[in-house]
Write a protein that holds these residues in place. Structure first.
Motif, PDB file in Angstrom:
ATOM      1  N   LEU A 196       0.906  -1.233  -0.095  1.00 17.97           N
ATOM      2  CA  LEU A 196       0.026   0.061  -0.046  1.00 17.97           C
ATOM      3  C   LEU A 196       0.923   1.342   0.015  1.00 17.97           C
ATOM      4  O   LEU A 196       1.545   1.557   1.067  1.00 17.97           O
ATOM      5  CB  LEU A 196      -0.838  -0.042   1.136  1.00 17.97           C
ATOM      6  CG  LEU A 196      -2.013   1.086   1.501  1.00 17.97           C
ATOM      7  CD1 LEU A 196      -3.042   0.767   0.230  1.00 17.97           C
ATOM      8  CD2 LEU A 196      -2.694   0.940   2.567  1.00 17.97           C
ATOM      9  N   PRO A 197       0.812   1.959  -1.188  1.00 14.58           N
ATOM     10  CA  PRO A 197       1.794   3.127  -1.200  1.00 14.58           C
ATOM     11  C   PRO A 197       1.346   4.344  -0.357  1.00 14.58           C
ATOM     12  O   PRO A 197       0.105   4.578  -0.625  1.00 14.58           O
ATOM     13  CB  PRO A 197       1.898   3.215  -2.563  1.00 14.58           C
ATOM     14  CG  PRO A 197       0.633   2.861  -3.373  1.00 14.58           C
ATOM     15  CD  PRO A 197       0.250   1.549  -2.519  1.00 14.58           C
ATOM     16  N   ALA A 198       2.050   4.787   0.369  1.00 14.22           N
ATOM     17  CA  ALA A 198       1.791   6.239   1.172  1.00 14.22           C
ATOM     18  C   ALA A 198       2.208   7.481   0.292  1.00 14.22           C
ATOM     19  O   ALA A 198       2.963   7.414  -0.448  1.00 14.22           O
ATOM     20  CB  ALA A 198       2.514   6.038   2.500  1.00 14.22           C
ATOM     21  N   VAL A 199       1.185   8.447   0.487  1.00 15.01           N
ATOM     22  CA  VAL A 199       1.637   9.914   0.097  1.00 15.01           C
ATOM     23  C   VAL A 199       1.614  10.732   1.189  1.00 15.01           C
ATOM     24  O   VAL A 199       0.620  11.246   1.655  1.00 15.01           O
ATOM     25  CB  VAL A 199       0.430  10.166  -0.890  1.00 15.01           C
ATOM     26  CG1 VAL A 199       1.029  11.446  -1.290  1.00 15.01           C
ATOM     27  CG2 VAL A 199       0.369   9.107  -2.211  1.00 15.01           C
ATOM     28  N   PHE A 200       3.037  10.880   1.847  1.00 15.40           N
ATOM     29  CA  PHE A 200       3.119  11.699   3.075  1.00 15.40           C
ATOM     30  C   PHE A 200       4.019  13.016   2.478  1.00 15.40           C
ATOM     31  O   PHE A 200       4.485  13.660   3.528  1.00 15.40           O
ATOM     32  CB  PHE A 200       3.941  11.054   4.149  1.00 15.40           C
ATOM     33  CG  PHE A 200       3.331   9.849   4.768  1.00 15.40           C
ATOM     34  CD1 PHE A 200       1.770  10.214   4.920  1.00 15.40           C
ATOM     35  CD2 PHE A 200       3.761   8.796   5.174  1.00 15.40           C
ATOM     36  CE1 PHE A 200       1.099   9.069   5.616  1.00 15.40           C
ATOM     37  CE2 PHE A 200       3.137   7.849   5.847  1.00 15.40           C
ATOM     38  CZ  PHE A 200       1.835   7.818   6.194  1.00 15.40           C
ATOM     39  N   GLY A 201       4.346  12.906   1.323  1.00 12.99           N
ATOM     40  CA  GLY A 201       4.918  14.129   0.870  1.00 12.99           C
ATOM     41  C   GLY A 201       4.610  14.357  -0.609  1.00 12.99           C
ATOM     42  O   GLY A 201       4.098  13.564  -1.468  1.00 12.99           O
ATOM     43  N   ARG A 202       4.974  15.592  -1.089  1.00 17.27           N
ATOM     44  CA  ARG A 202       4.820  15.848  -2.519  1.00 17.27           C
ATOM     45  C   ARG A 202       5.315  14.948  -3.598  1.00 17.27           C
ATOM     46  O   ARG A 202       4.923  14.728  -4.483  1.00 17.27           O
ATOM     47  CB  ARG A 202       5.296  17.371  -2.849  1.00 17.27           C
ATOM     48  CG  ARG A 202       4.834  17.928  -4.278  1.00 17.27           C
ATOM     49  CD  ARG A 202       5.495  19.345  -4.344  1.00 17.27           C
ATOM     50  NE  ARG A 202       6.692  19.504  -4.479  1.00 17.27           N
ATOM     51  CZ  ARG A 202       7.488  20.678  -4.418  1.00 17.27           C
ATOM     52  NH1 ARG A 202       6.864  21.802  -4.605  1.00 17.27           N
ATOM     53  NH2 ARG A 202       8.923  20.602  -4.388  1.00 17.27           N
TER      54      ARG A 202
END
Length: 207
Positions: free
Chosen positions: A80-86
């Protein structure tokens, strides 16, 4: 005195692995306050929340691949890929493009190596289009998927799940929507899958 000394020596010689299964909330893992529903209740779900640009995820990947070969059919593993930054967004979209095209298993390691070994950032649509072209995906096909509703939908679903899990960093393993395991809780990245295996058995016994 000699008996006491002998007893101390025997205690020291007890393998550390004998304590390896003595895990509890806060010692090895943390419990998610509100369990998150899994895709298939008949199986024990293990989710790795990751980012291709994360060096810790990159170094854990060989262990993940080795561990995947040992699990039974009753265990359902997912990335599950996270998106915690641009810069994380492009990498997450790349994961879902590859998944939708059925080539995720083939390019997963190559994306990791391109970013972490070759120092290619791969954080733009153009750079990823060029990368996928090297793996036999035409630019038109890549761009269509990259900007598709299917990818956007999966990103939204992933974000909602990660928030529900309460994950704050990568890599984090989520076992059956109930437990979080990372290097900090496990006492080192080398122990992560020992804890995961313990929790899998715990959940199998509960079933």
């Amino acid at each position: 005195m000699k008996k006491l000394f002998s007893a101390l020596i025997l205690t020291l010689l007890i393998p550390l692995t004998s304590y390896a299964k003595d895990y509890s909330d806060g010692n090895g893992y943390t419990t998610i306050p509100t369990p998150v529903r899994t895709a298939d209740p008949s199986k024990v779900e293990v989710v790795e929340v990751f980012w291709f640009g994360c060096p810790h995820c990159f170094h854990l990947e060989p262990s993940t691949q080795a561990w995947k070969k040992t699990i039974s059919n009753d265990v359902d593993f997912k990335y599950l890929p996270a998106v915690f930054g641009r810069n994380w967004l492009a990498h997450a979209k790349a994961f879902y493009v590859a998944d939708l095209l059925g080539i995720e298993d083939k390019v997963h390691e190559d994306i990791y190596n391109a970013i972490n070994v070759k120092r290619e950032r791969l954080n733009t649509e153009d750079s990823l289009a060029a990368f996928f072209a090297k793996h036999g995906v035409s630019e038109d096909v890549f761009r269509k998927q990259y900007n598709s509703f299917a990818v956007e939908s999966r990103l939204s679903q992933a974000d909602a799940k990660i928030r529900a899990y309460g994950v704050r960093g990568t890599p984090t393993l989520v076992v059956n929507g109930k437990y979080l395991v990372d290097a900090s809780t496990a006492g080192g990245s080398e122990n992560i899958y020992n804890v995961v295996n313990y929790l899998i058995k715990k959940e199998e016994q509960n079933k």
